[in-house]
Design a protein around this motif. Structure first.
Motif, PDB file in Angstrom:
ATOM      1  N   PRO A  24     -47.401  10.387 -24.900  1.00 28.51           N
ATOM      2  CA  PRO A  24     -46.290  11.103 -25.516  1.00 28.51           C
ATOM      3  C   PRO A  24     -46.764  12.388 -26.159  1.00 28.51           C
ATOM      4  CG  PRO A  24     -47.088   9.445 -27.020  1.00 28.51           C
ATOM      5  CD  PRO A  24     -47.966   9.362 -25.785  1.00 28.51           C
ATOM      6  N   SER A  25     -45.819  13.258 -26.521  1.00 27.22           N
ATOM      7  CA  SER A  25     -46.191  14.436 -27.289  1.00 27.22           C
ATOM      8  C   SER A  25     -46.593  14.010 -28.685  1.00 27.22           C
ATOM      9  CB  SER A  25     -45.005  15.415 -27.372  1.00 27.22           C
ATOM     10  OG  SER A  25     -44.655  15.868 -26.086  1.00 27.22           O
ATOM     11  N   PRO A  26     -47.476  14.811 -29.355  1.00 25.50           N
ATOM     12  CA  PRO A  26     -47.891  14.449 -30.704  1.00 25.50           C
ATOM     13  C   PRO A  26     -46.700  14.338 -31.642  1.00 25.50           C
ATOM     14  CG  PRO A  26     -49.248  16.209 -29.801  1.00 25.50           C
ATOM     15  CD  PRO A  26     -48.106  16.021 -28.859  1.00 25.50           C
ATOM     16  N   ILE A  27     -46.697  13.299 -32.448  1.00 29.47           N
ATOM     17  CA  ILE A  27     -45.613  13.100 -33.410  1.00 29.47           C
ATOM     18  C   ILE A  27     -45.638  14.217 -34.439  1.00 29.47           C
ATOM     19  CG2 ILE A  27     -44.801  11.600 -35.276  1.00 29.47           C
ATOM     20  CD1 ILE A  27     -45.740   9.233 -33.630  1.00 29.47           C
ATOM     21  N   GLY A  28     -44.482  14.792 -34.716  1.00 25.78           N
ATOM     22  CA  GLY A  28     -44.384  15.801 -35.746  1.00 25.78           C
ATOM     23  C   GLY A  28     -44.489  17.219 -35.221  1.00 25.78           C
ATOM     24  N   ASN A  29     -44.772  17.406 -33.940  1.00 27.21           N
ATOM     25  CA  ASN A  29     -44.791  18.743 -33.384  1.00 27.21           C
ATOM     26  C   ASN A  29     -44.505  18.655 -31.896  1.00 27.21           C
ATOM     27  OD1 ASN A  29     -47.337  18.366 -31.912  1.00 27.21           O
ATOM     28  ND2 ASN A  29     -48.275  18.372 -33.945  1.00 27.21           N
ATOM     29  N   ASN A  30     -44.425  19.806 -31.287  1.00 28.01           N
ATOM     30  CA  ASN A  30     -44.078  19.847 -29.871  1.00 28.01           C
ATOM     31  C   ASN A  30     -45.175  20.563 -29.102  1.00 28.01           C
ATOM     32  OD1 ASN A  30     -42.388  19.358 -27.659  1.00 28.01           O
ATOM     33  ND2 ASN A  30     -41.491  21.409 -27.807  1.00 28.01           N
ATOM     34  N   VAL A  31     -46.406  20.231 -29.359  1.00 28.91           N
ATOM     35  CA  VAL A  31     -47.543  20.900 -28.741  1.00 28.91           C
ATOM     36  C   VAL A  31     -47.576  20.612 -27.245  1.00 28.91           C
ATOM     37  CG1 VAL A  31     -50.055  21.122 -28.701  1.00 28.91           C
ATOM     38  CG2 VAL A  31     -48.872  20.735 -30.866  1.00 28.91           C
ATOM     39  N   LYS A  32     -47.706  21.662 -26.466  1.00 23.44           N
ATOM     40  CA  LYS A  32     -47.849  21.547 -25.024  1.00 23.44           C
ATOM     41  C   LYS A  32     -49.199  22.146 -24.647  1.00 23.44           C
ATOM     42  CE  LYS A  32     -43.713  19.858 -24.265  1.00 23.44           C
ATOM     43  NZ  LYS A  32     -43.527  18.470 -23.775  1.00 23.44           N
ATOM     44  N   VAL A  33     -50.057  21.322 -24.079  1.00 24.25           N
ATOM     45  CA  VAL A  33     -51.409  21.773 -23.748  1.00 24.25           C
ATOM     46  C   VAL A  33     -51.527  21.963 -22.243  1.00 24.25           C
ATOM     47  CG1 VAL A  33     -53.870  21.324 -23.981  1.00 24.25           C
ATOM     48  CG2 VAL A  33     -52.289  20.476 -25.725  1.00 24.25           C
ATOM     49  N   ASN A  34     -51.802  23.199 -21.852  1.00 20.06           N
ATOM     50  CA  ASN A  34     -51.956  23.552 -20.451  1.00 20.06           C
ATOM     51  C   ASN A  34     -53.424  23.846 -20.158  1.00 20.06           C
ATOM     52  OD1 ASN A  34     -48.878  24.008 -19.914  1.00 20.06           O
ATOM     53  ND2 ASN A  34     -49.327  25.240 -21.719  1.00 20.06           N
ATOM     54  N   VAL A  35     -53.766  23.872 -18.895  1.00 16.19           N
ATOM     55  CA  VAL A  35     -55.115  24.257 -18.511  1.00 16.19           C
ATOM     56  C   VAL A  35     -55.024  25.468 -17.586  1.00 16.19           C
ATOM     57  CG1 VAL A  35     -55.264  22.724 -16.497  1.00 16.19           C
ATOM     58  CG2 VAL A  35     -57.359  23.447 -17.654  1.00 16.19           C
ATOM     59  N   LEU A  46     -50.954  26.872 -33.635  1.00 22.04           N
ATOM     60  CA  LEU A  46     -51.441  25.815 -32.749  1.00 22.04           C
ATOM     61  C   LEU A  46     -50.379  24.758 -32.463  1.00 22.04           C
ATOM     62  CD1 LEU A  46     -54.995  25.398 -34.301  1.00 22.04           C
ATOM     63  CD2 LEU A  46     -54.544  26.062 -31.935  1.00 22.04           C
ATOM     64  N   THR A  47     -49.441  24.620 -33.362  1.00 21.18           N
ATOM     65  CA  THR A  47     -48.407  23.591 -33.182  1.00 21.18           C
ATOM     66  C   THR A  47     -47.065  24.154 -32.733  1.00 21.18           C
ATOM     67  OG1 THR A  47     -47.948  23.714 -35.564  1.00 21.18           O
ATOM     68  CG2 THR A  47     -49.447  21.976 -34.823  1.00 21.18           C
ATOM     69  N   THR A  48     -47.002  25.472 -32.475  1.00 21.36           N
ATOM     70  CA  THR A  48     -45.728  26.060 -32.049  1.00 21.36           C
ATOM     71  C   THR A  48     -45.840  26.937 -30.808  1.00 21.36           C
ATOM     72  OG1 THR A  48     -46.001  27.971 -33.530  1.00 21.36           O
ATOM     73  CG2 THR A  48     -44.795  26.068 -34.399  1.00 21.36           C
ATOM     74  N   LYS A  49     -47.027  27.375 -30.472  1.00 24.93           N
ATOM     75  CA  LYS A  49     -47.212  28.272 -29.330  1.00 24.93           C
ATOM     76  C   LYS A  49     -47.831  27.533 -28.144  1.00 24.93           C
ATOM     77  CE  LYS A  49     -45.881  31.734 -31.922  1.00 24.93           C
ATOM     78  NZ  LYS A  49     -44.557  32.365 -31.728  1.00 24.93           N
ATOM     79  N   PRO A  50     -47.522  27.977 -26.928  1.00 27.71           N
ATOM     80  CA  PRO A  50     -48.149  27.361 -25.755  1.00 27.71           C
ATOM     81  C   PRO A  50     -49.672  27.500 -25.812  1.00 27.71           C
ATOM     82  CG  PRO A  50     -46.293  28.724 -25.100  1.00 27.71           C
ATOM     83  CD  PRO A  50     -46.545  29.007 -26.559  1.00 27.71           C
ATOM     84  N   ILE A  51     -50.351  26.442 -25.457  1.00 27.31           N
ATOM     85  CA  ILE A  51     -51.813  26.398 -25.482  1.00 27.31           C
ATOM     86  C   ILE A  51     -52.338  26.415 -24.052  1.00 27.31           C
ATOM     87  CG2 ILE A  51     -53.838  25.074 -26.192  1.00 27.31           C
ATOM     88  CD1 ILE A  51     -52.129  26.067 -28.544  1.00 27.31           C
ATOM     89  N   THR A  52     -53.360  27.232 -23.797  1.00 25.43           N
ATOM     90  CA  THR A  52     -54.037  27.197 -22.505  1.00 25.43           C
ATOM     91  C   THR A  52     -55.533  27.032 -22.755  1.00 25.43           C
ATOM     92  OG1 THR A  52     -54.575  28.444 -20.495  1.00 25.43           O
ATOM     93  CG2 THR A  52     -53.976  29.728 -22.423  1.00 25.43           C
ATOM     94  N   ILE A  53     -56.083  25.921 -22.281  1.00 26.54           N
ATOM     95  CA  ILE A  53     -57.524  25.665 -22.423  1.00 26.54           C
ATOM     96  C   ILE A  53     -58.243  26.300 -21.245  1.00 26.54           C
ATOM     97  CG2 ILE A  53     -59.294  23.871 -22.426  1.00 26.54           C
ATOM     98  CD1 ILE A  53     -57.458  22.097 -23.998  1.00 26.54           C
ATOM     99  N   HIS A  54     -59.244  27.119 -21.561  1.00 27.64           N
ATOM    100  CA  HIS A  54     -60.019  27.824 -20.542  1.00 27.64           C
ATOM    101  C   HIS A  54     -61.372  27.137 -20.379  1.00 27.64           C
ATOM    102  CE1 HIS A  54     -57.806  31.964 -20.808  1.00 27.64           C
ATOM    103  NE2 HIS A  54     -56.966  30.936 -20.818  1.00 27.64           N
ATOM    104  N   CYS A  55     -61.587  26.524 -19.233  1.00 28.17           N
ATOM    105  CA  CYS A  55     -62.851  25.832 -18.946  1.00 28.17           C
ATOM    106  C   CYS A  55     -63.704  26.759 -18.094  1.00 28.17           C
ATOM    107  CB  CYS A  55     -62.579  24.508 -18.253  1.00 28.17           C
ATOM    108  SG  CYS A  55     -61.420  23.453 -19.164  1.00 28.17           S
ATOM    109  N   GLU A  56     -64.458  27.641 -18.745  1.00 30.65           N
ATOM    110  CA  GLU A  56     -65.176  28.690 -18.036  1.00 30.65           C
ATOM    111  C   GLU A  56     -66.691  28.518 -18.099  1.00 30.65           C
ATOM    112  OE1 GLU A  56     -63.497  32.386 -19.473  1.00 30.65           O
ATOM    113  OE2 GLU A  56     -61.774  32.141 -18.142  1.00 30.65           O
TER     114      GLU A  56
END
Length: 317
Positions: free
Chosen positions: A31-42, A269-279
């Motif tokens: 599920p999404s983290p409780i208390g926020n709507n964090v979306k983690v992309n790669v 971190l808890t309101t903006k789209p996140i993109t993890i960069h595996c470089e």
């Protein structure tokens, strides 16, 4: 469900380490983290050895919410084929239960023949964010003449963004190549008169620390109103043949002060789209190669470790 996404990843990380990816059924329960709507992309550059269907299935199994899809030369979607292939990619991701909220492009000119094709197709596909290309300083001009030229080019892009209701993010990228935006303050000069709803920054904490050392905290405060997405990665300094250079490493193994960053930027971190960069070293996959020398299961394990680190170290309970 009574457990958070982060707790779930703690439970499943041992499984992921053994087989490379989390079982499909387990991934569907995250599920999404409780208390926020964090979306983690790669950032999909490191997975360009996968076709659209396999990309979606893999990200779902790893526990990522979405893909930050490469729509540029040598990317998952080639710009000249965007009308045909981007909808296919988005549908394949969504079929696997994975979002496609953002793309990485080489766009830096509204007048380029493919710019409207990319933005229009992205908007029609439900994509709301794109990362643009980069501007470089022309040494024949003064610093501020260069920045004013960038402003004029962005004014035209802003009009297109309004037309297609899409946001652009300019990444603050470090390097000895005369890249506009590396210092971050120059981005503020460029963007201060733009509506952040349509023109903003994909803020990269690692690149900010490479360029600014301790001053990243001030840079973050200056540019915060225009930040519309966050790129997450880590680095160490290494001595090269000609100069000291940043070496990208898995999250938590480098010099980025993620504890301080989490304190200062929790609202982002808890309101903006996140993109993890595996470089970091992925057998060539980090460069977008389609024939990496590292086994896929080992690549997936590293991506899972980064996701685990992000959820457990950067997001506050």
């Amino acid at each position: 469900m009574s457990f958070t996404r982060r707790k779930f990843i703690k439970v499943t990380s041992a499984t992921a380490a053994g087989v490379g990816i989390v079982p499909t059924l387990a991934a569907q329960l995250i599920p999404s983290p409780i208390g926020n709507n964090v979306k983690v992309n790669v950032f999909s550059k490191c997975l360009q050895f996968l076709n659209y269907e396999a990309l979606g299935e893999t990200l779902a199994k790893l526990g990522f919410d979405g893909a930050d899809l490469t729509v540029r030369n040598n990317g998952h979607v080639l710009p000249e084929n965007v009308k045909r292939d981007l909808p296919k990619a988005v549908k394949a991701l969504q079929k696997a239960g994975v979002d496609a909220p953002m793309i990485v492009t080489g766009i830096n000119d509204a007048n380029d023949r493919l710019t409207e094709d990319i933005l229009g197709t992205a908007a029609d596909s439900g994509i709301t964010y794109y990362r643009m290309g980069y501007y470089k300083f022309d040494n024949k001009l003064s610093v501020f003449q260069n920045l004013d030229n960038c402003k004029r080019r962005l004014e035209k892009l802003e009009k297109l963004n309004r037309k297609y209701n899409i946001k652009v993010g300019y990444q603050n990228h470090s390097g000895p190549w005369g890249m506009v935006g590396g210092a971050v303050w120059d981005l503020h000069y460029i963007l201060k008169d733009f509506d952040p709803e349509y023109v903003g920054v994909q803020y990269d904490i690692a690149h900010s620390m490479v360029e600014g050392g301790y001053s990243w905290e001030i840079a973050l405060k200056i540019i915060e109103p225009w930040i519309n997405s966050l790129a997450i990665k880590d680095f160490l300094w290494k001595k090269g043949e000609k100069r000291w250079e940043p070496e990208w490493v898995p999250l938590g193994e480098g010099m980025v002060d993620f504890k301080k960053y989490a304190d200062d930027a929790q609202g982002l971190l808890t309101t903006k789209p996140i993109t993890i960069h595996c470089e970091y070293d992925l057998g060539g996959a980090e460069f977008g190669r389609t024939n990496p020398t590292m086994l896929p299961k080992d690549i997936y394990r590293k991506l899972t470790d980064d996701l685990h680190y992000f959820n457990n170290k950067l997001l506050k309970s």
